[in-house]
Design a protein around this motif. Structure first.
Motif, PDB file in Angstrom:
ATOM      1  N   SER A 128       0.842  -1.195   0.000  1.00 49.45           N
ATOM      2  CA  SER A 128       0.000   0.000   0.000  1.00 49.45           C
ATOM      3  C   SER A 128       0.872   1.238   0.000  1.00 49.45           C
ATOM      4  N   TYR A 129       0.309   2.328  -0.491  1.00 51.41           N
ATOM      5  CA  TYR A 129       1.001   3.607  -0.460  1.00 51.41           C
ATOM      6  C   TYR A 129       1.226   4.081   0.971  1.00 51.41           C
ATOM      7  N   LYS A 130       0.472   3.535   1.927  1.00 49.68           N
ATOM      8  CA  LYS A 130       0.615   3.939   3.323  1.00 49.68           C
ATOM      9  C   LYS A 130       1.950   3.500   3.912  1.00 49.68           C
ATOM     10  N   ASP A 131       2.633   2.553   3.247  1.00 52.68           N
ATOM     11  CA  ASP A 131       3.928   2.089   3.737  1.00 52.68           C
ATOM     12  C   ASP A 131       5.060   3.060   3.402  1.00 52.68           C
ATOM     13  N   LEU A 132       4.786   4.022   2.535  1.00 52.16           N
ATOM     14  CA  LEU A 132       5.825   4.934   2.077  1.00 52.16           C
ATOM     15  C   LEU A 132       5.921   6.150   3.001  1.00 52.16           C
ATOM     16  N   PRO A 133       7.043   6.888   2.958  1.00 49.84           N
ATOM     17  CA  PRO A 133       8.194   6.766   2.063  1.00 49.84           C
ATOM     18  C   PRO A 133       9.197   5.724   2.547  1.00 49.84           C
ATOM     19  N   ALA A 134      10.110   5.357   1.650  1.00 53.09           N
ATOM     20  CA  ALA A 134      11.168   4.402   1.975  1.00 53.09           C
ATOM     21  C   ALA A 134      12.417   4.774   1.191  1.00 53.09           C
ATOM     22  N   TYR A 165      17.926   4.601  -3.585  1.00 49.67           N
ATOM     23  CA  TYR A 165      16.653   4.907  -4.232  1.00 49.67           C
ATOM     24  C   TYR A 165      15.618   5.239  -3.166  1.00 49.67           C
ATOM     25  N   SER A 166      14.876   6.308  -3.409  1.00 50.05           N
ATOM     26  CA  SER A 166      13.793   6.688  -2.515  1.00 50.05           C
ATOM     27  C   SER A 166      12.468   6.423  -3.213  1.00 50.05           C
ATOM     28  N   PHE A 167      11.472   5.980  -2.459  1.00 54.63           N
ATOM     29  CA  PHE A 167      10.126   5.718  -2.955  1.00 54.63           C
ATOM     30  C   PHE A 167       9.189   6.637  -2.178  1.00 54.63           C
TER      31      PHE A 167
END
Length: 313
Positions: A128-134, A165-167
């Motif tokens: 899910s997008y809720k896990d970001l950022p990383a 790399y950043s997400f």
């Protein structure tokens, strides 16, 4: 306690004269001081003095990357070709890519860079997008078939590179990650005592909306120290869904490698998109995807069950 080495027992043999094949000052010094030795064009052996120096540089890089919240991973150097074919870089890299095949005739490559593997790892672990950022990084060996290797370890066919790399969720997060990396690189080169200038650069096969290089000004020209790119092409955009959509069966209608993820993609984003093969002739199973055959009920098991339920009129 480390054993104290003496010059009589250390694995060091310096050279009195400059090697004939070394045309750059840094290359000559590394060879004469017994830091490296040439194994093949663009490929070098790191000797004890050189390896100790390399490990100290890696330690500084890791400390500064950890300070911005990045987490270290380690991907293999031998990679399958499918992710690179899906992004088109199997062809884009051209002769620069080291390609090989295993005993089963499957395509592999020696990694020139790892964008695809970083992206697949995030898609595999984050649903899910809720896990970001990383932010994840690695210090790993890369391979590129340079047409004319030169300047010793500066432009070789095998080299050690730190890639990070950043997400991020949005452009604001991307800009914050970019600035954090930029400041980390400033601190790394300052700690190493290197003079450098920051210039605009071309991202090349990696793509991106913004790219800069950290260069060391030398008498023969600017030596690249590092590159920084924003918005690289393989980065997946994990954004909130605009409207709910049902789960798709495994193997059918899978999102592409760089398609945005949604909370409904938990079971359907585990690989590269592969289109269904064309249907075969009527009455034959050949050419149909297993999921398609099960849905239509015309697999061998489905036909047997249907025949058992059929009643005579």
């Amino acid at each position: 306690m480390p054993v104290i080495q003496t010059m009589s027992t250390a694995f060091i043999r310096t050279l009195r004269e400059d090697p004939a094949d070394a045309d750059v000052a840094s290359h000559r010094l590394l060879l004469r001081a017994c830091y490296i030795r040439r194994a093949a064009p663009g490929v070098y052996t790191w000797l004890p003095l050189g390896l100790r120096t390399l490990r100290k540089i890696e330690r500084v890089v890791r400390e500064e990357m950890d300070a911005i919240g990045a987490q270290e991973v380690h991907f293999p150097a031998l990679l399958p070709a499918e992710p690179y074919k899906a992004t088109g870089r199997w062809q884009d890299y051209g002769p620069t890519l080291f390609r090989l095949r295993d005993r089963k005739d499957a395509d592999y490559l020696l990694a020139p860079t790892h964008e695809e593997m970083f992206t697949l790892a995030v898609k595999d672990l984050y649903s899910s997008y809720k896990d970001l950022p990383a932010v994840i990084y690695q210090v790993q060996t890369k391979y590129r078939d340079e047409a004319r290797p030169r300047a010793g370890v500066i432009r070789g066919r095998e080299f050690v590179m730190k890639d990070s790399y950043s997400f991020d969720l949005d452009e604001a997060g991307l800009e914050a990650s970019y600035q954090a990396h930029r400041e980390a690189y400033d601190r790394i080169f300052t700690r190493l005592g290197l003079d450098y200038v920051i210039v605009n650069a071309v991202a090349g096969a990696m793509g991106g909306s913004r790219s800069e290089e950290f260069l060391h000004p030398s008498p023969i020209g600017r030596t690249p120290l590092s590159a920084l790119t924003a918005g690289t092409r393989p980065t997946p955009r994990l954004s909130p869904p605009r409207c709910p959509r049902p789960l798709t069966p495994r193997g059918r209608d899978l999102p592409g490698l760089w398609t945005p993820l949604t909370p409904h993609d938990r079971l359907s984003c585990r690989g590269v998109q592969r289109p269904l093969p064309p249907p075969g002739r009527a009455g034959l199973d050949r050419g149909r995807h297993p999921e398609e055959r099960r849905r239509r009920g015309d697999s061998p098991l489905g036909r047997a069950r249907a025949a058992g339920r059929r009643r005579p009129r």
